[in-house]
Design an enzyme around this catalytic site. Structure first.
Site, PDB file in Angstrom:
ATOM      1  N   GLY A  14      -1.878 -11.401   1.600  1.00 51.93           N
ATOM      2  CA  GLY A  14      -3.216 -10.921   1.231  1.00 51.93           C
ATOM      3  C   GLY A  14      -3.544  -9.609   1.923  1.00 51.93           C
ATOM      4  O   GLY A  14      -2.758  -9.085   2.723  1.00 51.93           O
ATOM      5  N   THR A  15      -4.724  -9.120   1.636  1.00 47.98           N
ATOM      6  CA  THR A  15      -5.143  -7.824   2.174  1.00 47.98           C
ATOM      7  C   THR A  15      -5.093  -7.793   3.698  1.00 47.98           C
ATOM      8  O   THR A  15      -4.693  -6.795   4.288  1.00 47.98           O
ATOM      9  CB  THR A  15      -6.580  -7.505   1.689  1.00 47.98           C
ATOM     10  OG1 THR A  15      -6.514  -7.297   0.286  1.00 47.98           O
ATOM     11  CG2 THR A  15      -7.159  -6.283   2.350  1.00 47.98           C
ATOM     12  N   ILE A  16      -5.493  -8.881   4.335  1.00 46.38           N
ATOM     13  CA  ILE A  16      -5.568  -8.865   5.801  1.00 46.38           C
ATOM     14  C   ILE A  16      -4.231  -8.438   6.411  1.00 46.38           C
ATOM     15  O   ILE A  16      -4.187  -7.746   7.418  1.00 46.38           O
ATOM     16  CB  ILE A  16      -6.066 -10.235   6.347  1.00 46.38           C
ATOM     17  CG1 ILE A  16      -6.420 -10.120   7.824  1.00 46.38           C
ATOM     18  CG2 ILE A  16      -5.068 -11.361   6.097  1.00 46.38           C
ATOM     19  CD1 ILE A  16      -7.272 -11.263   8.351  1.00 46.38           C
ATOM     20  N   ALA A  17      -3.125  -8.808   5.753  1.00 44.62           N
ATOM     21  CA  ALA A  17      -1.788  -8.498   6.287  1.00 44.62           C
ATOM     22  C   ALA A  17      -1.141  -7.321   5.560  1.00 44.62           C
ATOM     23  O   ALA A  17       0.047  -7.082   5.720  1.00 44.62           O
ATOM     24  CB  ALA A  17      -0.907  -9.741   6.147  1.00 44.62           C
ATOM     25  N   SER A  18      -1.925  -6.591   4.773  1.00 42.68           N
ATOM     26  CA  SER A  18      -1.311  -5.555   3.923  1.00 42.68           C
ATOM     27  C   SER A  18      -1.140  -4.227   4.640  1.00 42.68           C
ATOM     28  O   SER A  18      -1.831  -3.914   5.611  1.00 42.68           O
ATOM     29  CB  SER A  18      -2.157  -5.350   2.665  1.00 42.68           C
ATOM     30  OG  SER A  18      -1.965  -6.428   1.785  1.00 42.68           O
TER      31      SER A  18
END
Ligand code: ASP
Length: 391
Positions: A14-18
């Site tokens: 997801g975005t948090i890990a992008s």
């Protein structure tokens, strides 16, 4: 020394890990994510890092020793600084799934993996945090709410609108709040932690791809507000030492299909969709207003739905309205109920999907049992008072 609680973080992407890539943000799976968290003083106490390793406080480029756990990877233990006035801290590990996904790629197979990891680690941790993309985060939360009813421990799900790798990321706050909720607060249950609020997992929906307060529970208030003062509903589900939940594997073939009613829709269109999926066991109809759709002969929808119910396919009707509630006030809605279509009350689409997937995956239930259970709240996913039943 205050309380030290152990929490497991499961990373799914997801975005948090992008990270930015030439093709746009992508949830790359590398240890930069862990390194960033390790450098963040509110998430990782530098003193505890150096006293554990016996060396100077690690820098961003210091080595990271990971442990393979099956196909997944576990990162070294981190510890937060003190999180409350009683000296509580959280010690946590990040377990990264072998594939980091944009959450739009999530399928029931991923939910099965997450549920098995929770089950395997149940006794080792006091709380859990799932990191997910926000697009289907509310689906994940709804599914886990059915797999882990009354869990006795917190399972929190969070993500971010801006990656941790980028300036102004909201992921830092969401992560810190999640660790606090999963580790310290006297709360158990499946909850979405986002923008200083905790939401009932099977009541929430994503309402904005732009706003930091991206989630809402349209039919119930938030469970907890994490402001300067922490306020919550008078009765939060308490932690308990209940036995580990026994989860059921979710069906991974396509079983639940979803159709949105729109002007001009016909029975032929609906039937084509149902007939194209031989493994279909349930249909969600997102209907107008209080649960209405065209019932005229020409539209032919009733015939298609009757056929589906005769084939023991669960057909349920939910509302397209942002604040949903199915009340059969009109002839259209009542006729649907008469042919065996079930009212979805104030279920969100996410919760309706999760409930149906869970019901059709349970091999111990007959079609009739599934129809009955659909109409009873199982994990706080809907309110039936004053809804379709009462009329
Ligand atoms: N597309 C992203 C995802 O759901 C969006 C996000 O995480 O905010 O994985």
């Amino acid at each position: 020394m205050g309380l030290l609680r152990r929490v497991l973080i499961i990373g799914t992407g997801g975005t948090i890990a992008s990270e930015p890539t030439p093709g746009g943000y992508a949830p790359l799976r590398n240890d930069a994510f862990f390194r960033r968290i390790r450098q963040h003083p509110q998430l990782s106490d530098p003193d505890s890092l150096s006293s554990r390793s016996g060396t100077a406080t690690p820098t961003f480029s210091s080595p990271v020793e990971t442990v393979p756990v099956g196909k997944n990877i576990r990162y070294p233990t981190l510890r937060t600084p003190v999180l409350d006035e009683h000296g509580a801290r959280v010690e946590y590990e990040i377990l990264d799934l072998d594939r980091h996904l944009d959450s739009s790629e999530m399928t029931p197979a991923e939910y099965n993996i997450i549920a098995s990891l929770l089950e395997e680690n149940w006794d080792l941790y006091e709380g859990f945090v799932i990191l997910s993309g926000t697009d289907t985060l509310a689906y994940t939360a709804s599914i886990l709410s059915f797999l882990f009813t009354n869990p006795g421990k917190p399972i929190t799900i969070t993500g971010a609108q801006i990656p941790l790798s980028q300036p102004r990321s909201d992921g830092w706050t969401n992560l810190l709040d999640s660790l606090y909720v999963a580790g310290v607060l006297p709360y158990a249950g499946v909850g979405i932690v986002f923008h200083h609020q905790v939401f009932h997992g099977c009541r929430a929906t994503k309402t904005s791809p732009n706003l930091f307060n991206a989630f809402q529970t349209p039919c119930v208030p938030p469970l907890i507000n994490l402001n300067v003062k922490i306020t919550h509903q008078s009765r939060l589900p308490p932690r308990s030492s209940a036995l580990p939940p026994r989860i059921i594997p979710l069906a991974t073939s396509p079983t639940v299909i979803s159709a949105s009613i729109h002007p001009g829709i016909t029975g032929t269109l609906l039937a084509a969709q149902i007939d194209a999926v031989p493994t279909c066991r349930a249909v969600i109809l997102s209907a107008y207003g209080s649960g209405n759709l065209p019932i005229s002969e020409e539209a032919g929808i009733l015939g298609a739905l009757r056929k589906a119910v005769d084939k023991e396919i669960l057909v349920v009707v939910i509302s397209q309205c942002p604040i949903p509630n199915v009340y059969p006030l009109y002839t259209q809605g009542r006729t649907l109920l008469e042919i065996g279509v079930l009212p979805g009350y104030d279920l969100t689409h996410e919760a309706a999907f999760a409930k149906l997937l869970w019901l059709v995956s349970r091999k111990d239930l007959t079609f009739k049992n599934r129809q009955e259970l659909f109409q009873i709240p199982v994990t706080g996913e809907m309110s039936v008072e004053g809804g379709a039943r009462g009329l």
